[in-house]
Design an enzyme around this catalytic site. Structure first.
Site, short mmCIF file in Angstrom:
data_model
loop_
_atom_site.label_atom_id
_atom_site.label_comp_id
_atom_site.label_asym_id
_atom_site.label_seq_id
_atom_site.Cartn_x
_atom_site.Cartn_y
_atom_site.Cartn_z
N HIS A 148 5.74 1.11 37.70
CA HIS A 148 4.93 0.40 36.71
C HIS A 148 5.71 0.21 35.40
O HIS A 148 6.04 1.18 34.74
CB HIS A 148 3.67 1.25 36.46
CG HIS A 148 2.67 0.63 35.57
ND1 HIS A 148 2.36 1.14 34.33
CD2 HIS A 148 1.89 -0.47 35.73
CE1 HIS A 148 1.43 0.41 33.77
NE2 HIS A 148 1.11 -0.57 34.60
N HIS A 177 4.34 -6.31 27.75
CA HIS A 177 2.93 -6.04 28.06
C HIS A 177 1.98 -6.55 26.99
O HIS A 177 1.00 -7.25 27.28
CB HIS A 177 2.74 -4.53 28.24
CG HIS A 177 1.32 -4.14 28.52
ND1 HIS A 177 0.41 -3.88 27.51
CD2 HIS A 177 0.63 -3.98 29.68
CE1 HIS A 177 -0.77 -3.58 28.04
NE2 HIS A 177 -0.65 -3.63 29.36
O1 G3P Z 1 -0.36 -2.93 37.67
C1 G3P Z 1 -1.53 -3.33 37.04
C2 G3P Z 1 -1.63 -2.66 35.72
O2 G3P Z 1 -0.37 -2.77 35.12
C3 G3P Z 1 -2.68 -3.26 34.86
O3 G3P Z 1 -2.77 -2.65 33.61
O4 G3P Z 1 -2.49 -2.71 31.18
O5 G3P Z 1 -0.79 -1.61 32.57
O6 G3P Z 1 -0.99 -4.08 32.59
P1 G3P Z 1 -1.71 -2.78 32.44
CA CA Z 2 0.67 -4.62 34.14
#
Ligand code: G3P
Ligand code: CA
Length: 255
Positions: free
Chosen positions: A13, A55
């Protein structure tokens, strides 16, 4: 409650973002070295139409600059340091640079999970730019969803629908926090190949995995950093877990 036939695949992630600054080359290189099966990134459009891996709406939290990504050119963004202090300086990563890194990583066919952030305000511009980019690397039209190197994800149902319409074999994930939304009609209406609940939603609604499977959909769960949550996902037969600790998660699934 278990339908697990194999361990979930592990998606890094924002890269190996617990150990390296998120969305940087260093974070993705570490994720690949740690054996991640996939890498996740968030994408946003710059003022001059490039897709970059950031992000937040602004660069304030993750760089030494300030301001909205959409109001800066790629050159302006490239002049900032995204290393979050104390580490080697790091430039903003473009989606093309990330695609090249992943495609050049020959030891395994790592998948790229690309999340479009707030695409709806740009009409179809984000999806069109993204598909052009994937096309440029020959990965927009896979032979089958299973063999696709890219997976496109969004919380915005409209964005998922646009991608499915333009590139029917490209796998998609409809992200959300509501079990009703994910197991109800939304994923069917937009034709998503997978649903993406948060791990908190999964804890409250473990039947989501079987419901998705019954509808022919895979499940992608985020963000799975806790050992008990990794175990739960494995027991339930979740297909993909997104984690900030790809190496540790792979080890705990292999144990
Ligand atoms: O992988 C999905 C997840 O990343 C969604 O939340 O806020 O980390 O983009 P966020
Ligand atoms: Ca994400």
């Amino acid at each position: 409650m278990s339908r697990a036939s194999r361990a979930p695949f592990v998606v890094a992630h924002r890269g190996a973002s617990a150990a390296r600054p998120e969305h940087t080359l260093a974070a993705y290189e570490l994720a690949l070295q740690e054996g991640a099966d996939g890498v996740e990134c968030d994408i946003r459009l710059t003022k001059d139409g490039h897709l970059v891996c950031v992000h937040d709406r602004t660069v304030d939290r993750t760089s030494n600059g300030t301001g909205a990504v959409s109001e800066m050119t790629l050159d302006e963004l490239k002049s900032l340091d995204f290393s979050m202090n104390g580490t080697e300086p790091a430039e903003v990563l473009t989606l093309s640079e990330l695609i090249e890194l992943v495609l050049d990583w020959k030891s395994r066919p790592t998948k790229l999970f690309i999340e479009t952030k707030h695409p709806v305000r740009y009409g179809a511009l984000v999806e069109t730019t993204l598909l052009n980019e994937l096309q440029r690397y020959g990965i927009a039209t896979p032979a089958s969803a299973d063999h696709s190197r890219a997976v496109v994800m969004s919380f915005a149902a409209t964005a998922v629908w646009r991608i499915r319409r333009a590139a029917p074999l490209l796998p998609t994930v409809l992200l959300g926090e509501s079990s009703l939304y994910l197991s109800g009609g939304a994923a069917t209406t937009v034709g998503a190949t997978a649903v993406g609940p948060s791990v908190r939603t999964l804890r409250e609604h473990p039947d989501l995995v079987d419901k998705a499977a019954a509808a022919g959909r895979a499940t992608y769960v985020w963000t799975v950093d806790d050992h008990e949550d990794v175990k739960l996902c494995a027991e339930l037969g979740v297909d993909w877990v997104a984690t900030n600790h790809p190496g540790r998660t792979k080890n705990s699934l292999d144990a």
